[in-house]
Design an enzyme around this catalytic site. Structure first.
Site, short mmCIF file in Angstrom:
data_model
loop_
_atom_site.label_atom_id
_atom_site.label_comp_id
_atom_site.label_asym_id
_atom_site.label_seq_id
_atom_site.Cartn_x
_atom_site.Cartn_y
_atom_site.Cartn_z
N GLY A 201 0.69 -1.66 -0.04
CA GLY A 201 -0.20 -0.17 0.32
C GLY A 201 0.90 1.54 0.22
N LEU A 227 -4.44 -5.48 -4.16
CA LEU A 227 -3.31 -4.33 -4.30
C LEU A 227 -2.05 -5.02 -3.79
CD1 LEU A 227 -2.89 -1.37 -4.86
CD2 LEU A 227 -3.31 -0.85 -2.15
N ASP A 228 -1.11 -5.05 -4.80
CA ASP A 228 0.12 -5.00 -4.64
C ASP A 228 0.49 -6.78 -4.14
OD1 ASP A 228 1.11 -2.44 -4.72
OD2 ASP A 228 0.79 -2.11 -2.87
N ALA A 229 -0.32 -7.75 -4.66
CA ALA A 229 -0.25 -9.15 -4.46
C ALA A 229 -0.13 -9.80 -5.04
CB ALA A 229 -1.30 -8.91 -3.48
#
Lengths: 284, 284, 284, 284
Positions: A201, A227-229
């Site tokens: 994040g 998100l960001d995964a």
């Protein structure tokens, strides 16, 4: 001389390697590179080949069709075949940070990147002079809460018109919606300024500073809905100490971001990345 | 199930990969690992395969003979074939430093090393208690200028009697003569406490300190007649600063030496190293 | 010659450095090392000094009292003063994994560690032979849900009787309770086998494998009530790839754990670590 | 508020630190940073301080004169004192390679570098467009065997006229003569594309490839009369393998060169480097 790159994955079973190599030999190809990986947990076989065909009558499209019927069907393979003649087209999305943009365009200029950059999209005008100095078309598409849907439609139109193969978010600072992701699955590369999965994040350098870590990192990954995964392509790290302020972390991080993103772009453009089960296989 | 590892090198030419994979398929083998490399400067092809044979009548010796006549001859290949049943036998040569010895024996004990250690040879008695605590025979063979020839004969006899496959000089601190090297070409692994080719020879940490380098290293290489000039297997480095005294470099270096030597031993024992033209190809 | 190490922290304000150095000079001391740090966010001043006193009548206890009244009070300093004559006493807590134990005892034996190890405590008997081979007393204190309280009392008694200065959990695999932590605040060093704050808790290598990270790490930190959330002393990382199975991560991780823990132990034993606000200041 | 940085070195002896800090206090200064190092081999004391003076009548020039007479003379100190108001002026020498130039100018533009770049000198015209796009004057001074002396005179005149403090050879590819070196001792920073002292001289990547090293490096150092043998400021390395061609080493090396040179420039510009006996002390 025609050269193609073949990426294959399928359920692992005996004789795959011999079957593929024989098939290519029968088609008149000479294998110049072969690498493979078996995911023992998932029991999945992955392979990357480069093959040269000296026949003048060779056609990549025809090869694809016989590959499907003569080989891939039997093993229920998922595959992609690329001609080395066609460089992939990369769209660059940027915002206000210039370090990744400078870095990528510098490499592009020096011939280090095996790809084409038809245009740059930004939600701000700040980086237009850089695009201009490298003679790359720059499209300013502002993004606000109200304009987001409209903006993405404009982006998609540009991407389609230029037959873009993949997208690089070079510190784009905007969350890309499912509409774009669905059109470019595992084809949108992001650079996140932390050593994922730590500090997902916003403001990861602030979080790293607060936690007092002794090493910071950067991660390049494919964008997925979460998100960001998404699947991690490349990561790198650098040492920090108590003497570094947040601004120092940000400065040191810029160097990481540039190199990690550039490496991820090169791996993707050279068709060395396969994705399965939210993880990447990176061929050498 | 029989499993073999095949290492091949030969002049590069078309169809090698397909020929090898077809040959193995014809012999009833299933390839479970394949990797290859082409040295474009020398025009040499290198390959490493692992193959499984389910037939109960499979014999490695028989396979070797048909491999030579049915395939290797045509391509003028140099090759080695290893059965995975036979673990390589490693002789450890030590002197007075204990860190690499402790490290290797600790890994050996924990099952990390795919090899056997029939004995340890030393020119001093200092490390005998460590050998004893790990229950490994320890031979004390003193080396002096006068005794050197005699000592090497004793060493060679032990090596022969135990059918030793390769030798590891774990900070042995003696120069090994051509007599031994000729018997074990590219089979004697040394750890040199510098980032070669910098600081060849004695007291490299002293030289590194004097030059004021900001990074020190360690290098594991095969022993050749020329001092510290053999094919490099593995290297690693660590940061130092003006604040480190020579004793600090030595202490930090010990950690490097242990890890670099252990990695080189593992690569060699797993038959992942090929040597050509005084350089190594390291398969993954 | 008497040598002392002074650690100070207090609210930042002008003239601290000059006041401290003048004070030491007045007391007949010669400063041989000085380093300082200001946390600009918290506005806290940190300092580490080493000073030599040649007077035969010098007494560390007396110096402490005049330091408090003559200097520390004015600046509302928190301080610790150590005589270099007294090596800190470290208790080792282990369970079944031997790699960190071997590593620390090997360094201890070679004189690399500036400390004493009066004993080793374990909840299992597996590692007793190693303790024996290094001639260090080994106390077997089993820990079960029912026995936990009783076990900790036994541990505390041993720690008190031997006047232990700090505790090292060398892959102890048990959660230490608040009772112990309160007695040894910022004096219990743990090694966690991940790059914190990623992968807190059990089985971090499994989680790292699942997430598909390209780098794994290890973190040494002081134990606090919140699991794996204490002040970080040292971290290090190593590259991994899709080709590494979980067992490979574990093997590569062992090397990280050993070095990271050893570094943290050395920093602590040499009084180079200060803790403030759940972060460390590490002096060089 | 006036801020100065003081660099001192002298023969080590008792009371230096206390004398310096007392002197600054007497002059009304508040020390905000202090770091020191003792070279035990040479018995030399090094120190770096930052001090603030709130008095409006403070003059750096006056402070220098009382520092010399009131303190430095007693200890036979060599010292330099810099006002933080005056940014150092750096001249950039380039040739045809653009990567270090782009990198430094990108950092300069982003405010990362605490210095001024009055001009760029090059023996070729190739990089003039880059200088133009960053609005930095570009002087084309061709260098041939016959013109070398004349060229250096032109360079010296420019350097003098602009009161240049230090010179950075950003892959300048020319050997700088003693005439320049004598005028700028330990003030000419070079980037050499190897891990010195390995691979001194021309074509280090070719030599690294030939030797088969597993790690390549870059080194930034001060230029002295002996080629590539000056005091090392900064070094960094990256892994390579048998699969990397010379062109790959060159490409990977570019990333190293950029970062190593930029770090060296920052250290020098922030007055964090001291040189003694052909080695550097690098303050944090």
């Amino acid at each position: 001389m025609n050269k193609i790159t073949i990426l294959i994955h399928c359920k692992d079973r005996p004789k795959i390697i011999a079957s593929v190599t024989s098939f290519i030999a029968e088609q008149g190809g000479n294998i110049v590179y072969i690498d493979q990986h078996v995911d023992r947990e998932q029991d999945i076989f992955f392979m990357r080949l480069e093959s040269e065909f000296s026949s003048e009558s060779f056609s990549t499209e025809h090869f694809k069709s016989v590959f499907e019927t003569g080989l891939a069907k039997t093993f229920e393979m998922k595959w992609r075949i690329y001609s080395s003649e066609k460089k992939p087209k990369m769209a660059l999305f940027v915002s206000k940070y210039d370090h990744c943009l400078y870095d990528l365009l510098g490499r592009y200029n020096s011939g280090e990147l095996n790809l084409e950059i038809p245009f740059i999209i930004s939600n701000h005008l700040d980086l237009k002079p850089i695009a201009d100095s490298f003679n790359i078309p720059f499209y300013h598409i502002p993004v606000t809460k109200e304009l987001k849907d409209e903006a993405e439609n404009q982006q998609l139109e540009l991407l389609k018109n230029h037959r873009i193969d993949f997208i690089v978010l070079a510190r784009y600072m905007q969350i890309v919606s499912g509409k774009l992701i669905d059109q470019y699955p595992n084809k949108i590369i992001n650079i996140h300024h932390s050593f994922l999965p730590a500090f997902v994040g916003a403001k990861p350098y602030h979080s790293a500073f607060k936690r007092g870590v002794k090493i910071i990192g950067a991660t390049s990954h494919y964008v997925t809905e979460e998100l960001d995964a998404g699947p991690i392509i490349e990561q790198d790290v650098t040492r920090v100490s108590h003497s570094h302020a947040i601004s120092d972390l940000i400065a040191k991080g810029r160097d990481l971001e540039k190199i990690v993103l550039a490496n991820a772009v090169k791996l993707h453009a050279n068709r060395k990345v396969m994705v399965f089960n939210n993880k990447t296989v990176i061929f050498s």
